[in-house]
Scaffold this motif. Structure first.
Motif, PDB file in Angstrom:
ATOM      1  N   PRO A 166     -37.626 117.791  25.570  1.00 24.23           N
ATOM      2  CA  PRO A 166     -36.500 116.856  25.584  1.00 24.23           C
ATOM      3  C   PRO A 166     -36.786 115.682  24.641  1.00 24.23           C
ATOM      4  O   PRO A 166     -37.923 115.460  24.241  1.00 24.23           O
ATOM      5  N   ILE A 167     -35.754 114.943  24.332  1.00 22.06           N
ATOM      6  CA  ILE A 167     -35.914 113.781  23.456  1.00 22.06           C
ATOM      7  C   ILE A 167     -36.690 112.679  24.162  1.00 22.06           C
ATOM      8  O   ILE A 167     -37.604 112.086  23.587  1.00 22.06           O
ATOM      9  N   THR A 168     -36.339 112.395  25.431  1.00 18.98           N
ATOM     10  CA  THR A 168     -36.933 111.256  26.134  1.00 18.98           C
ATOM     11  C   THR A 168     -37.847 111.637  27.292  1.00 18.98           C
ATOM     12  O   THR A 168     -38.664 110.825  27.701  1.00 18.98           O
ATOM     13  N   GLY A 169     -37.667 112.803  27.872  1.00 20.09           N
ATOM     14  CA  GLY A 169     -38.436 113.190  29.056  1.00 20.09           C
ATOM     15  C   GLY A 169     -37.973 112.494  30.316  1.00 20.09           C
ATOM     16  O   GLY A 169     -38.690 112.483  31.327  1.00 20.09           O
ATOM     17  N   ALA A 170     -36.777 111.906  30.299  1.00 19.33           N
ATOM     18  CA  ALA A 170     -36.237 111.227  31.482  1.00 19.33           C
ATOM     19  C   ALA A 170     -36.067 112.222  32.626  1.00 19.33           C
ATOM     20  O   ALA A 170     -35.958 113.431  32.405  1.00 19.33           O
ATOM     21  N   THR A 171     -36.036 111.711  33.846  1.00 23.16           N
ATOM     22  CA  THR A 171     -35.823 112.519  35.040  1.00 23.16           C
ATOM     23  C   THR A 171     -34.359 112.396  35.440  1.00 23.16           C
ATOM     24  O   THR A 171     -33.880 111.288  35.708  1.00 23.16           O
ATOM     25  N   TYR A 172     -33.654 113.511  35.474  1.00 20.78           N
ATOM     26  CA  TYR A 172     -32.227 113.514  35.796  1.00 20.78           C
ATOM     27  C   TYR A 172     -32.007 114.036  37.213  1.00 20.78           C
ATOM     28  O   TYR A 172     -32.619 115.018  37.616  1.00 20.78           O
ATOM     29  N   ARG A 173     -31.106 113.360  37.918  1.00 24.73           N
ATOM     30  CA  ARG A 173     -30.742 113.753  39.278  1.00 24.73           C
ATOM     31  C   ARG A 173     -29.241 113.998  39.350  1.00 24.73           C
ATOM     32  O   ARG A 173     -28.473 113.440  38.581  1.00 24.73           O
ATOM     33  N   LYS A 174     -28.864 114.806  40.334  1.00 23.43           N
ATOM     34  CA  LYS A 174     -27.452 115.089  40.562  1.00 23.43           C
ATOM     35  C   LYS A 174     -26.850 113.988  41.436  1.00 23.43           C
ATOM     36  O   LYS A 174     -27.398 113.622  42.467  1.00 23.43           O
ATOM     37  N   PHE A 175     -25.693 113.485  40.994  1.00 22.56           N
ATOM     38  CA  PHE A 175     -24.905 112.514  41.749  1.00 22.56           C
ATOM     39  C   PHE A 175     -23.464 113.001  41.794  1.00 22.56           C
ATOM     40  O   PHE A 175     -23.122 114.001  41.145  1.00 22.56           O
ATOM     41  N   ASP A 176     -22.616 112.308  42.531  1.00 23.30           N
ATOM     42  CA  ASP A 176     -21.211 112.717  42.646  1.00 23.30           C
ATOM     43  C   ASP A 176     -20.538 112.892  41.284  1.00 23.30           C
ATOM     44  O   ASP A 176     -19.736 113.802  41.106  1.00 23.30           O
ATOM     45  N   GLU A 177     -20.842 112.023  40.353  1.00 24.55           N
ATOM     46  CA  GLU A 177     -20.214 112.092  39.035  1.00 24.55           C
ATOM     47  C   GLU A 177     -21.072 112.843  38.025  1.00 24.55           C
ATOM     48  O   GLU A 177     -20.877 112.723  36.821  1.00 24.55           O
ATOM     49  N   GLY A 178     -22.038 113.614  38.500  1.00 24.39           N
ATOM     50  CA  GLY A 178     -22.869 114.432  37.619  1.00 24.39           C
ATOM     51  C   GLY A 178     -24.247 113.842  37.415  1.00 24.39           C
ATOM     52  O   GLY A 178     -24.631 112.870  38.064  1.00 24.39           O
ATOM     53  N   PRO A 179     -25.010 114.424  36.494  1.00 21.00           N
ATOM     54  CA  PRO A 179     -26.399 114.003  36.273  1.00 21.00           C
ATOM     55  C   PRO A 179     -26.510 112.584  35.728  1.00 21.00           C
ATOM     56  O   PRO A 179     -25.677 112.139  34.946  1.00 21.00           O
ATOM     57  N   ALA A 180     -27.575 111.912  36.158  1.00 21.87           N
ATOM     58  CA  ALA A 180     -27.889 110.587  35.637  1.00 21.87           C
ATOM     59  C   ALA A 180     -29.408 110.431  35.640  1.00 21.87           C
ATOM     60  O   ALA A 180     -30.085 110.941  36.530  1.00 21.87           O
ATOM     61  N   PRO A 181     -29.954 109.741  34.626  1.00 22.35           N
ATOM     62  CA  PRO A 181     -31.409 109.550  34.570  1.00 22.35           C
ATOM     63  C   PRO A 181     -31.886 108.478  35.546  1.00 22.35           C
ATOM     64  O   PRO A 181     -31.255 107.432  35.685  1.00 22.35           O
TER      65      PRO A 181
END
Length: 190
Positions: A57-72
């Motif tokens: 990945p570009i940043t290696g951020a950790t993404y989680r699922k939320f009501d409005e979709g993925p967010a880091p």
């Protein structure tokens, strides 16, 4: 004895993440419906497309699922850091969908695009172009169809390996129903 699959972990690159936030905000100033939901999805799609195409990945951020979709996970910390440093500010703008928070750059702050490889810049630019002008609802619906997001539970980490999964094709019956509804609603030929 069952063994959980080991998912690859990537080192989070805080400087690249910060510059990617600036890059996306800077590139989205002419998108009248750009806001935090879209920002999160652009980051998600850029990182996951880079993983699929480049192996990382570009940043290696950790993404989680939320009501409005993925967010880091790292979003609020680094957005607030940019604001505290005077490099960005939040401004509420009114448009046809109502008020929307927007991450805007302060005068003179430009993204350090040299921090990204030409392939990474191409990926980010393609994701930006794809989402330009799309409403938050559309962006969130699109993200929820991603297999990694579709199978994750609320607030669960979405593994980068899910970038290799593809949505199941729709059946002929579903396609015919969608075309019939579109015709009924006057959307013309699809």
């Amino acid at each position: 004895m069952s063994r959980e699959p080991r998912l690859r972990q990537f080192k989070f690159d805080a400087e690249k993440f910060k510059e990617l936030l600036v890059y996306v905000a800077e590139s989205s100033t002419d998108d009248p419906v750009f806001g935090p939901v879209k920002l999160n999805k652009i980051l998600y799609y850029a990182d996951f497309a880079a993983y699929r195409e480049l192996g990382e990945p570009i940043t290696g951020a950790t993404y989680r699922k939320f009501d409005e979709g993925p967010a880091p996970d790292e979003m609020l910390e680094w957005r607030d850091h940019l604001i505290a440093q005077g490099e960005a500010r939040i401004e509420v703008r009114r448009h046809f969908t109502g008020g929307e928070k927007r991450l805007l750059l302060c005068d003179g702050r430009r993204a350090d695009r040299e921090m990204f490889s030409p392939a990474e810049r191409r990926i980010v630019d393609e994701v930006l172009a794809f989402f330009h002008g799309k409403l938050d609802r559309e962006v969130a619906e699109f993200a929820h169809r991603e297999p990694g997001c579709a199978v994750a539970r609320d607030r669960e980490v979405i593994p980068y390996e899910s970038a290799w999964l593809r949505p199941a094709p729709i059946g002929r019956e579903t396609e015919e129903q969608a075309l019939r509804i579109a015709k009924e609603r006057g959307y013309g030929a699809l």
